[in-house]
Design a protein around this motif. Structure first.
Motif, PDB file in Angstrom:
ATOM      1  N   ILE A   1       0.763  -1.294  -0.106  1.00 58.26           N
ATOM      2  CA  ILE A   1      -0.097  -0.032  -0.039  1.00 58.26           C
ATOM      3  C   ILE A   1       1.029   1.279   0.070  1.00 58.26           C
ATOM      4  N   GLN A   2       2.165   0.868   0.594  1.00 56.69           N
ATOM      5  CA  GLN A   2       2.914   2.435   0.671  1.00 56.69           C
ATOM      6  C   GLN A   2       3.551   2.581  -0.747  1.00 56.69           C
ATOM      7  N   LEU A   3       3.377   1.757  -1.749  1.00 56.66           N
ATOM      8  CA  LEU A   3       3.846   2.249  -3.136  1.00 56.66           C
ATOM      9  C   LEU A   3       2.881   2.858  -3.948  1.00 56.66           C
ATOM     10  N   LYS A   4       1.742   2.510  -3.309  1.00 58.02           N
ATOM     11  CA  LYS A   4       0.523   3.179  -4.273  1.00 58.02           C
ATOM     12  C   LYS A   4       0.328   4.562  -4.034  1.00 58.02           C
ATOM     13  N   GLU A   5       0.233   5.279  -4.959  1.00 59.33           N
ATOM     14  CA  GLU A   5      -0.039   6.665  -4.836  1.00 59.33           C
ATOM     15  C   GLU A   5      -1.827   6.999  -4.562  1.00 59.33           C
ATOM     16  N   THR A   6      -1.719   8.126  -3.429  1.00 58.58           N
ATOM     17  CA  THR A   6      -3.020   8.348  -3.018  1.00 58.58           C
ATOM     18  C   THR A   6      -3.257   9.636  -3.789  1.00 58.58           C
ATOM     19  N   GLN A   7      -4.693   9.979  -4.178  1.00 57.05           N
ATOM     20  CA  GLN A   7      -5.104  11.189  -4.651  1.00 57.05           C
ATOM     21  C   GLN A   7      -4.694  12.348  -4.030  1.00 57.05           C
ATOM     22  N   GLU A   8      -4.504  12.243  -2.609  1.00 60.17           N
ATOM     23  CA  GLU A   8      -3.617  13.433  -2.173  1.00 60.17           C
ATOM     24  C   GLU A   8      -2.259  13.608  -2.321  1.00 60.17           C
ATOM     25  N   GLU A   9      -1.743  12.461  -2.742  1.00 58.12           N
ATOM     26  CA  GLU A   9      -0.220  12.847  -3.140  1.00 58.12           C
ATOM     27  C   GLU A   9      -0.325  13.275  -4.350  1.00 58.12           C
TER      28      GLU A   9
END
Length: 873
Positions: free
Chosen positions: A786-794
């Motif tokens: 999950i840490q590798l996935k980019e969030t919308q906020e990022e």
């Protein structure tokens, strides 16, 4: 009468009126004069006759000629102008002999010995011109009108000596039979006439005789009323006979050709004279010329339609026109006009009945046929006009229609054979500009459909790479790597890839991240290197390289900090490629990130060898110390880190170790080595390995720091459940990050927690319990993906920082321009900004930045002209 080699009395020559045919006894013994003469062109079976000798015992009375009043001494009865020349030469020679014999003899008898004949009579006594059915020949004279049957046959010389009459001028002279023995004697007769200054007369009479013969041929052709094919055959036969006869005549009159003709101005050679006669008398007859021309064109049209024609006949007739210098003036222009008309009609019919690929193949076949046809029997001067006519009617005339109807379909099918044919044929008619225009339109339209559709974002880069590879293959294999098409391809990619602002650059960066992550086992090292090179080509077309840099830096940071990079060699290789492409300034911060990782390894080695490391017990602690300016900016992430761990369902070894205390120990060690620096812990990038004891077995869980904090909370509650609100309160994790963390633990592939009620989304009313039935085939399980996935906020924060950085770049560019120009209108300022900025930006955004600089007193408006800006020093 025949001459005998024995020394006996010679029989008297028969008169021309005698019907008896004389015969000649041949022998292989030639006189010395004959053997010294060169061989002449002609039939190979020429007859050689030995000189005849008269018996010394012959009585004078037996040698006296008839005393008839109508006979002349040593005079051949002439039947043509050419015979007169030979007869005159013989008369002069015999007059010399008679004067010599008169001085040496006191009576009327003539001493006729073998030696006198050998020295006096070696020259041929008489010649004549004979005519076969269609040509000229050399033979005996006849007393009747017209031409007698010739002595020449296809197998040699047919002996048919002419009767001669001799009469005494100064007394009675013997009458001798004059026999044409071989071409050598004819040649020497011509030579003697030339020596005696009769070359001019001989040439004129020969020309007149040849002209008379050609006129008879013309008459025969004019009276020929057969069909077109038979008429062409008749012309072909007459021309062939004419050439063969000219060769024979030129061989006999070779001395005349090389002496009198060569040294006389304005006199053509015998061969040229014969060709000129044919041109003036035969081909300048309009009836014959038109029949020949129409016949040749008809034969060529039949050949184009696939009917069988006589190539020998066409070749002979065209060669005839070439030899008499009428090919260009008589044949070439009508032929090219007829060819253009033929292909105008045929091309139009096929254009409407064939598909574009089939029409191109038909055009290629026709061009090949015309090239072969030209090589077969057309003169070289016709090639350019003929091929140009075919290309103009079949290709140039229909080029636009063909491109509109068929080019896009061939490109979609990726038919390299047909595309190469397109290129080859369009090159012939200077149509590459049109072809490149349609090629560019196809590339733009296809590429744009890949870029502007958000639904294709997941596979956009992969599809663009395949599309680029296919277009490169087309240009290199079909268009021979043409600079024109390479330039068009580059411009088209730059055009459509930037139609969607910023997104292609972001997706290219993410595609590289996907390929450089660990676990990517699809590609070998060589394939990975090749893929990076291809992606770099797309990177060149992107205008917003700052967008690529921002997203690439963020992804690189995660790969380095989470130890998810597949290969450091591949990472550094990509870094060197970017440096070579964009310069050292573009990769300075990226290189600083790698330097920080190397420095952190050295720091940890020193820390583990220090005394302070023993204070943390057996806990494996690894810290990465990052330079804030080199790495992406991360917002602070608050969380309640447990002070100690108890050995319940989950445990971290060693037990009862305070995590916060470990942080303080390392901080104390680092600051002791680096005075004046400050450390800030980035909890969002931390990760850990947790040893978990499940009822069904022992597992090692690779977790993010937030995942570990949440799971450790269940050590205190045992089999009881924790609500969302309880977890939020105990962990103090930001709500959106907490939702992502719980979703990864309870709704992902490996469900360590059980959510109630079950669903894919996490709500504030949900409750969570420890999954006692958890099982997996692997001992070490990675849950921190999950840490590798980019969030919308990022993503939003990255774009916001890109916009802020661009604002600074725009401000700097405006000030730089105005400082140099001092004053500038709004339109010119905007134009220069577009030239200097390396990313796409809207004019409205530029206007906002100009207003901002005016507010900050960098610029001011002119009082008289509001559209004029002035720089404020």
């Amino acid at each position: 009468a025949s001459l005998s080699r024995k020394r006996k009395s010679s029989s008297l020559a028969a008169r021309p009126s005698d019907s008896a045919t004389p015969t000649t006894t041949t022998t292989n013994t030639n006189t010395s004069r004959s053997s010294s003469s060169g061989a002449l062109a002609g039939p190979s079976s020429a007859v050689s006759s030995a000189p005849s000798s008269s018996s010394s015992s012959s009585s004078p009375s037996s040698l006296r000629p008839s005393t008839s009043s109508n006979t002349l001494p040593l005079r051949v009865l002439p039947v043509s102008a050419l015979e007169n020349s030979f007869a005159r030469a013989r008369q002069i020679e015999d007059s010399k002999r008679r004067r010599t014999n008169s001085r040496d003899s006191s009576h009327d008898s003539i001493i006729d010995s073998h030696s006198s004949i050998k020295s006096k009579n070696s020259m041929a006594s008489s010649t004549g011109v004979s005519s076969g059915s269609n040509g000229l020949g050399l033979g005996s004279a006849s007393s009747g009108k017209g031409l007698a049957s010739g002595l020449l046959t296809t197998n040699g010389i047919k002996p048919n000596p002419t009767a001669v009459r001799r009469a005494g001028v100064q007394g009675r002279q013997p009458v001798k039979k004059l026999v044409i023995k071989n071409f050598t004697e004819l040649y020497k007769t011509v030579e003697n006439l030339c020596h005696q200054k009769y070359g001019d007369s001989l040439y004129k009479k020969l020309s007149a005789e040849c002209e008379s013969h050609v006129k008879s041929v013309v008459q025969g052709l004019l009276e020929n009323t057969s069909d077109q094919g038979q008429f062409l055959e008749a012309v072909h036969k007459a021309w062939t006979d004419h050439c063969r006869q000219l060769i024979m005549i030129r061989s006999i009159f070779l001395y005349l050709d090389r002496s009198f003709v060569l040294h006389t101005l304005g006199v053509s050679s015998i061969w040229e004279m014969g060709l000129d006669l044919w041109r003036r008398l035969v081909m300048e007859q309009s009836e014959i010329r038109l029949k020949v021309l129409d016949g040749i064109l008809a034969l060529i049209e039949k050949d184009r339609k696939g009917e069988e024609v006589s190539y020998t006949l066409v070749t002979s007739l065209l060669r005839m026109l070439t030899d008499i210098h009428l090919y260009t003036s008589v044949f070439e222009a009508p032929f090219l006009q007829a060819s253009r008309l033929y292909y105008h009609v045929e091309g139009g019919d096929n254009m409407h009945n064939m598909t574009p690929p089939d029409y191109l193949k038909y055009s290629q076949r026709r061009l090949y046929e015309e090239t072969v046809r030209f090589e077969g029997y057309f003169d070289k001067s016709t090639r350019r006009g003929l091929i140009a006519a075919v290309e103009g009617e079949l290709l140039e005339r229909w080029a636009d229609v063909l491109l509109q109807k068929g080019f896009e379909g061939v490109m979609k099918e990726h038919n390299l054979t047909d595309l190469k044919l397109w290129n080859d044929l369009m090159t012939r008619v200077n149509g590459l500009e049109k072809l490149s225009l349609h090629f560019g339109n196809y590339v733009k339209n296809t590429g744009k459909s890949l870029v502007i559709d958000p639904a294709r974002d997941d596979n956009m880069v992969e599809e663009l790479l395949k599309f680029k590879q296919s277009m490169d293959e087309v240009v290199n294999k079909c268009f021979q790597g043409s600079e024109l098409f390479l330039h068009v391809l580059k411009e088209c990619f730059e055009s459509f890839i930037n139609t969607r602002q910023n997104k292609p650059a972001e997706l290219v960066a993410k595609y590289i991240d996907l390929r450089l992550r660990s676990g990517n086992k699809e590609l070998s090292d060589e394939e990975l290197e090749s893929t990076l090179d291809r992606v770099l080509i797309l990177f060149r077309y992107i205008q917003g390289k700052d967008v690529f840099e921002a997203f690439y830096k963020r992804d690189l940071a995660k790969r380095l900090l989470l130890n998810k990079s597949a290969s450091f060699d591949a990472e550094k290789s990509m870094l060197s490629k970017l440096k070579a492409e964009c310069g050292a300034g573009f990769t300075t911060k990226l290189e600083g990130m790698f330097k920080d990782m190397d420095t952190s390894k050295d720091i940890m080695v020193n820390f583990r060898t220090s005394k302070m490391y023993s204070k943390i017990g057996q806990l494996e602690l690894n810290v990465n110390v990052l330079t804030q300016g080199n790495w992406p900016t991360y917002p602070p992430a608050e969380a309640n880190i447990p002070d100690k761990l108890t050995d319940l369902t989950f445990n971290l070894s060693p037990v009862n170790i305070q995590i916060s205390q470990c942080q303080e120990i390392f901080k104390e060690f680092y600051l002791s080595k680096h005075n004046g620096k400050r450390l800030m812990w980035q909890n969002s990038l931390g990760h850990s390995v947790v040893k978990a004891h499940f009822p069904l077995g022992f597992k090692e869980l690779q977790l993010s720091l937030f995942q570990a904090i949440v799971l450790l909370l269940f050590n205190d509650v045992g089999s009881s459940s924790l609500s969302y609100k309880d977890i939020k309160q105990l962990s103090n994790i930001e709500p959106k990050e907490l939702s992502r963390t719980l979703q990864s633990l309870a709704c992902g592939k490996y469900r360590v927690l059980v959510k109630h009620p079950k669903s894919k989304d996490v709500n504030e009313t949900d409750e969570f319990t420890f999954n006692e039935d958890f099982t997996a085939s692997l001992t070490r399980i990675k849950i921190n993906a999950i840490q590798l996935k980019e969030t919308q906020e990022e993503n939003a924060s990255t774009n916001e920082r890109i916009f802020q950085d661009r604002q600074f770049q725009v401000d700097a560019a405006i000030v730089r321009i105005m400082k140099m120009r001092k004053s500038l209108s709004h339109t010119l300022l905007i134009s220069e900004l577009f030239d200097q900025l390396k990313f796409a930006i809207k004019p409205s955004d530029l206007k906002k930045r100009i207003e901002s600089l005016i507010d900050r007193d960098y610029l001011e408006r002119d009082k008289n002209d509001q559209s004029l800006y002035k720089y404020v020093a």
